[in-house]
Design an enzyme around this catalytic site. Structure first.
Site, PDB file in Angstrom:
ATOM      1  N   PHE A 187      -5.402   7.554   2.760  1.00 48.85           N
ATOM      2  CA  PHE A 187      -4.278   7.038   2.468  1.00 48.85           C
ATOM      3  C   PHE A 187      -3.975   6.900   0.697  1.00 48.85           C
ATOM      4  O   PHE A 187      -4.846   6.659   0.308  1.00 48.85           O
ATOM      5  CB  PHE A 187      -3.927   5.688   3.206  1.00 48.85           C
ATOM      6  CG  PHE A 187      -3.947   5.934   4.617  1.00 48.85           C
ATOM      7  CD1 PHE A 187      -3.239   6.958   5.356  1.00 48.85           C
ATOM      8  CD2 PHE A 187      -4.308   4.585   5.491  1.00 48.85           C
ATOM      9  CE1 PHE A 187      -3.192   7.054   6.644  1.00 48.85           C
ATOM     10  CE2 PHE A 187      -4.104   4.706   6.865  1.00 48.85           C
ATOM     11  CZ  PHE A 187      -3.526   6.260   7.645  1.00 48.85           C
ATOM     12  N   TYR A 210      -6.735   0.117  -2.339  1.00 46.86           N
ATOM     13  CA  TYR A 210      -6.890   1.535  -2.325  1.00 46.86           C
ATOM     14  C   TYR A 210      -8.219   2.148  -3.255  1.00 46.86           C
ATOM     15  O   TYR A 210      -9.065   2.696  -3.074  1.00 46.86           O
ATOM     16  CB  TYR A 210      -5.913   2.182  -2.901  1.00 46.86           C
ATOM     17  CG  TYR A 210      -5.816   3.683  -3.408  1.00 46.86           C
ATOM     18  CD1 TYR A 210      -5.953   4.601  -2.455  1.00 46.86           C
ATOM     19  CD2 TYR A 210      -5.633   4.070  -4.790  1.00 46.86           C
ATOM     20  CE1 TYR A 210      -6.031   6.123  -2.863  1.00 46.86           C
ATOM     21  CE2 TYR A 210      -5.567   5.211  -5.023  1.00 46.86           C
ATOM     22  CZ  TYR A 210      -5.909   6.149  -4.189  1.00 46.86           C
ATOM     23  OH  TYR A 210      -6.070   7.381  -4.578  1.00 46.86           O
ATOM     24  N   LYS A 212     -11.916   3.881  -2.408  1.00 50.97           N
ATOM     25  CA  LYS A 212     -12.414   5.147  -3.028  1.00 50.97           C
ATOM     26  C   LYS A 212     -13.820   4.827  -3.599  1.00 50.97           C
ATOM     27  O   LYS A 212     -14.487   5.437  -3.775  1.00 50.97           O
ATOM     28  CB  LYS A 212     -11.342   5.939  -3.895  1.00 50.97           C
ATOM     29  CG  LYS A 212     -10.053   6.141  -3.268  1.00 50.97           C
ATOM     30  CD  LYS A 212     -10.248   7.575  -2.814  1.00 50.97           C
ATOM     31  CE  LYS A 212      -9.015   8.181  -2.106  1.00 50.97           C
ATOM     32  NZ  LYS A 212      -9.324   9.480  -1.761  1.00 50.97           N
ATOM     33  N   ASP A 257      -0.903  -3.174 -10.196  1.00 52.09           N
ATOM     34  CA  ASP A 257      -0.726  -2.009 -11.296  1.00 52.09           C
ATOM     35  C   ASP A 257      -1.298  -2.314 -12.600  1.00 52.09           C
ATOM     36  O   ASP A 257      -0.897  -3.333 -13.315  1.00 52.09           O
ATOM     37  CB  ASP A 257       0.822  -1.741 -11.442  1.00 52.09           C
ATOM     38  CG  ASP A 257       1.445  -0.599 -10.918  1.00 52.09           C
ATOM     39  OD1 ASP A 257       0.690   0.210 -10.508  1.00 52.09           O
ATOM     40  OD2 ASP A 257       2.660  -0.554 -10.834  1.00 52.09           O
ATOM     41  N   ASP A 306      -6.731  18.082   9.355  1.00 55.78           N
ATOM     42  CA  ASP A 306      -5.576  17.220   8.752  1.00 55.78           C
ATOM     43  C   ASP A 306      -5.111  16.488  10.154  1.00 55.78           C
ATOM     44  O   ASP A 306      -5.057  17.331  11.119  1.00 55.78           O
ATOM     45  CB  ASP A 306      -4.548  17.913   8.186  1.00 55.78           C
ATOM     46  CG  ASP A 306      -3.577  16.802   7.269  1.00 55.78           C
ATOM     47  OD1 ASP A 306      -3.625  16.922   5.986  1.00 55.78           O
ATOM     48  OD2 ASP A 306      -3.004  15.692   7.778  1.00 55.78           O
ATOM     49  N   GLY A 361       0.210  14.193   6.109  1.00 55.25           N
ATOM     50  CA  GLY A 361       0.605  15.711   5.647  1.00 55.25           C
ATOM     51  C   GLY A 361       1.663  16.482   6.457  1.00 55.25           C
ATOM     52  O   GLY A 361       2.089  15.890   7.359  1.00 55.25           O
TER      53      GLY A 361
HETATM   54  N1  UDP Z   1       6.557   3.202 -10.899  1.00 49.28           N
HETATM   55  C1  UDP Z   1       7.872   2.532 -11.199  1.00 49.28           C
HETATM   56  N2  UDP Z   1       8.730   2.578 -10.215  1.00 49.28           N
HETATM   57  C2  UDP Z   1       8.779   3.423  -9.011  1.00 49.28           C
HETATM   58  C3  UDP Z   1       7.330   4.124  -8.670  1.00 49.28           C
HETATM   59  C4  UDP Z   1       6.365   3.752  -9.708  1.00 49.28           C
HETATM   60  O1  UDP Z   1       8.128   1.894 -12.225  1.00 49.28           O
HETATM   61  O2  UDP Z   1       9.324   3.424  -8.266  1.00 49.28           O
HETATM   62  C5  UDP Z   1       5.484   2.883 -11.958  1.00 49.28           C
HETATM   63  C6  UDP Z   1       4.219   2.361 -11.479  1.00 49.28           C
HETATM   64  O3  UDP Z   1       4.401   1.016 -11.654  1.00 49.28           O
HETATM   65  C7  UDP Z   1       3.389   2.927 -12.399  1.00 49.28           C
HETATM   66  C8  UDP Z   1       3.773   4.160 -12.612  1.00 49.28           C
HETATM   67  O4  UDP Z   1       5.116   4.289 -12.469  1.00 49.28           O
HETATM   68  O5  UDP Z   1       3.053   2.360 -13.713  1.00 49.28           O
HETATM   69  C9  UDP Z   1       3.204   5.494 -11.932  1.00 49.28           C
HETATM   70  O6  UDP Z   1       3.145   4.984 -10.453  1.00 49.28           O
HETATM   71  P1  UDP Z   1       2.690   6.004  -9.279  1.00 49.28           P
HETATM   72  O7  UDP Z   1       3.141   5.104  -8.121  1.00 49.28           O
HETATM   73  O8  UDP Z   1       3.548   7.073  -9.510  1.00 49.28           O
HETATM   74  O9  UDP Z   1       1.331   6.409  -9.368  1.00 49.28           O
HETATM   75  P2  UDP Z   1       0.088   5.437  -9.454  1.00 49.28           P
HETATM   76  O10 UDP Z   1      -0.251   5.052 -10.769  1.00 49.28           O
HETATM   77  O11 UDP Z   1       0.178   4.122  -8.569  1.00 49.28           O
HETATM   78  O12 UDP Z   1      -1.063   6.220  -9.089  1.00 49.28           O
END
Ligand code: UDP
Length: 326
Positions: free
Chosen positions: A76, A141, A145, A284, A32, A37
């Site tokens: 990341f 992101y 991946k 999202d 790491d 981390g």
């Molecule tokens: N989310 C939110 N407010 C925050 C962070 C996340 O509403 O401050 C929402 C985000 O839009 C998604 C869900 O929570 O629909 C999960 O987001 P997170 O970033 O935890 O994980 P991801 O889905 O991006 O891997």
């Protein structure tokens, strides 16, 4: 017992997996660079502070240990940041993975478990999402991946590399036995942000309330980090036993909206969550829920944490014991 290199083992899912591997009797070294981390997450005497791009340091590490397999977490992970700084994501995630695969080739290591993501699907056409859905990431992101998965697929085809890619849905919670938990800096994930809002009284923002979902907020498949750690150990054992490898979704198959997660946190803590409604976050998708039948059948993986409340309760226990009052 196998000798395993865990990259990104100082991070959240990586450190849980290291602890689980040690419990299962494997010998573990962690790589790491500590850019994300924390050294305190790594079991005593197992941390090697090395960057994947440092070929000389990688050669030294691989020469010092005869690794039989690698579990590769180092990456990341912030979706929003990846849209602002795509170059960093491709260099670190895709480029870093290539550098790792080169080092593995130089040292004759031919098995890898790779930490992939549901973000490879983008806005899925079918929910729950099977592994053979179209791969159309909607953020750098997810693409970074997917590019690594593509590389693994071709190396498997052309050079006999054995790999498992686990496409995680939303990792959450903490394992009290290990004393590690979710501590990103800055924190961007929903559950820790909700719990911090309870402690601080400063509201968490709900990103978007106009999605095509029953309450208008995004739906995600939350899976406990200990269940994910177990999936890695099972995938590793399978590869070590000569398993073919492949790509697997890792989620519970149950989706919860942002507002449902807020209600679960209120039920667990007995406190109100201060929140405000905000704009959608770029990149999202509205709904991400796994069809994880393949993982359950092939590796006999059964998530032990069945309810959202149990998962949030384990995160709350960690947050309560590690909060710095922020
Ligand atoms: N989310 C939110 N407010 C925050 C962070 C996340 O509403 O401050 C929402 C985000 O839009 C998604 C869900 O929570 O629909 C999960 O987001 P997170 O970033 O935890 O994980 P991801 O889905 O991006 O891997």
């Amino acid at each position: 017992m196998a000798k395993i290199l865990v990259t990104g083992g100082a991070g959240y899912i990586g450190s849980h997996t290291c602890h689980r591997l040690l419990e299962a009797g494997h010998d573990v070294q962690v790589l790491d660079d500590l850019s994300k981390g924390f050294a305190h997450n790594v079991p005593e005497g197992r941390l090697n502070v090395v960057n994947l791009h440092d070929a000389a340091a990688m050669d030294k590490l691989f020469s010092a240990h005869e690794f039989e397999a690698v579990i590769h977490f180092a990456a990341f992970i912030a979706v929003g940041e990846s849209s602002r700084e795509p170059e960093r994501y491709f260099r670190n995630n895709t480029g870093g993975s290539l550098a790792l695969l080169d080092a593995m080739k130089r040292h004759g290591v031919r098995r890898i478990v790779f930490s992939s993501t549901a973000a490879v699907y983008g806005n899925p056409e079918v929910v729950p999402i099977p592994e053979n859905s179209a791969w159309k990431p909607v953020n750098p992101y997810g693409e970074s991946k997917l590019m690594t998965e593509t590389t693994l697929r071709w190396l498997s085809e052309c050079s006999g590399l054995k790999y498992v890619a686990l496409r995680y849905f939303n990792a959450c919670g903490a394992e009290p036995r290990y004393g590690v938990g979710e501590e990103h800096d800055p924190e961007t994930h929903l559950i820790p942000l909700i719990l911090k809002a309870i402690r601080s009284g400063k509201p968490v923002t709900v990103f978007g309330q106009d999605y095509a979902t029953p309450d208008g907020t995004c739906i995600r498949d939350y899976v406990h980090v200990s269940d994910l750690a177990e999936a890695h150990v099972k995938a590793l054992d399978w590869l070590m036993a000569g398993g073919e490898g492949g790509v697997f979704n890792a989620g519970t198959g149950h989706g919860f909206s942002v507002l449902e997660v807020i209600r679960a946190a209120e039920a667990v803590t007995g406190q109100k969550v201060p929140y405000i409604m905000g704009e959608r976050r770029i990149g999202d998708p509205a709904v991400l829920v796994a069809d994880s039948a393949k993982l359950q059948k092939t590796l006999n993986w059964i998530p032990k944490y069945a309810t959202l409340e149990e998962m949030v309760a384990s995160a709350w226990a960690f947050e309560s014991s590690h909060s710095h009052g922020d």
